[in-house]
Design an enzyme around this catalytic site. Sequence first.
Site, PDB file in Angstrom:
ATOM      1  CE  LYS A  83      -4.488   0.944   2.166  1.00  0.00           C
ATOM      2  NZ  LYS A  83      -5.263   0.807   3.408  1.00  0.00           N
TER       3      LYS A  83
HETATM    4  O1  G3P Z   1      -7.743   1.610   5.422  1.00  0.00           O
HETATM    5  C1  G3P Z   1      -8.162   2.470   4.418  1.00  0.00           C
HETATM    6  C2  G3P Z   1      -9.457   3.161   4.742  1.00  0.00           C
HETATM    7  O2  G3P Z   1     -10.526   2.245   4.634  1.00  0.00           O
HETATM    8  C3  G3P Z   1      -9.508   3.807   6.101  1.00  0.00           C
HETATM    9  O3  G3P Z   1     -10.556   4.710   6.102  1.00  0.00           O
HETATM   10  O4  G3P Z   1     -11.664   6.724   7.022  1.00  0.00           O
HETATM   11  O5  G3P Z   1     -12.012   4.488   8.105  1.00  0.00           O
HETATM   12  O6  G3P Z   1      -9.794   5.617   8.331  1.00  0.00           O
HETATM   13  P1  G3P Z   1     -11.017   5.399   7.466  1.00  0.00           P
END
Ligand code: G3P
Length: 218
Positions: A83
């Site tokens: 990633k």
């Molecule tokens: O891991 C990538 C993404 O899904 C994280 O999004 O906004 O839940 O931190 P968030």
Amino acid sequence: MQLFLDTTDTAVLKDLAATGLVDGVTTNPTLIAKSGRNMLEVIAEICAIVEGPVSAEVASMETSGMLAEGRKLAAIAPNIVVKVPLTRDGLVAVREFYAEGIQTNVTLCFSAAQALLAAKAGASYISPFIGRLDDHGAVGMDLITEIRAIYDNYEGFDTEILAASIRTPGHVAQAAMAGCDCATIPPDVFNALFKHPLTERGLSQFMADWKGTGQSIL
Ligand code: G3P
């Protein structure tokens, strides 16, 4: 559509992987920090639980460091996806990873223009962050629609759209309707996918009526 879990909680992952409905896992530095565990150890454990793609994020901000870290992460298991943040240095690294046959997931995507560059760089996956756009008053799902339109215009763009920053079961359904290839889902949202109050109400009535028949199928 492939369904990934966005988690480093291996106990929760094992539980949901047992449904056979989990196609892969994504992680990020925040989720690693929350785990309180060594990154290389928890990623290796996750790779042993699921056969599908497991995203592990580099920590370096410049291309040479990203390449060194990504090669080390890729060596953990065959299902590792490296990633990489959507930055200039990140996309230069993605082009090199592509040349080396290392799968990549370009993360923190917030515009169609960024997604265009990620596809040109040869990213395996692009992660547009729906929820964080919604959090800032935008319509995150519009970005998915824009990226889908751009990628479908060009045969050479093989990057898969991985809907990320998912907040609700509605996001998952909308991502599928918009033609996403994958969605990465927090465990609590994944569990919510199974549920609807009318299903529970209807099942209670079915069971009550069945009990009233006094019958047994076996
Ligand atoms: O891991 C990538 C993404 O899904 C994280 O999004 O906004 O839940 O931190 P968030």
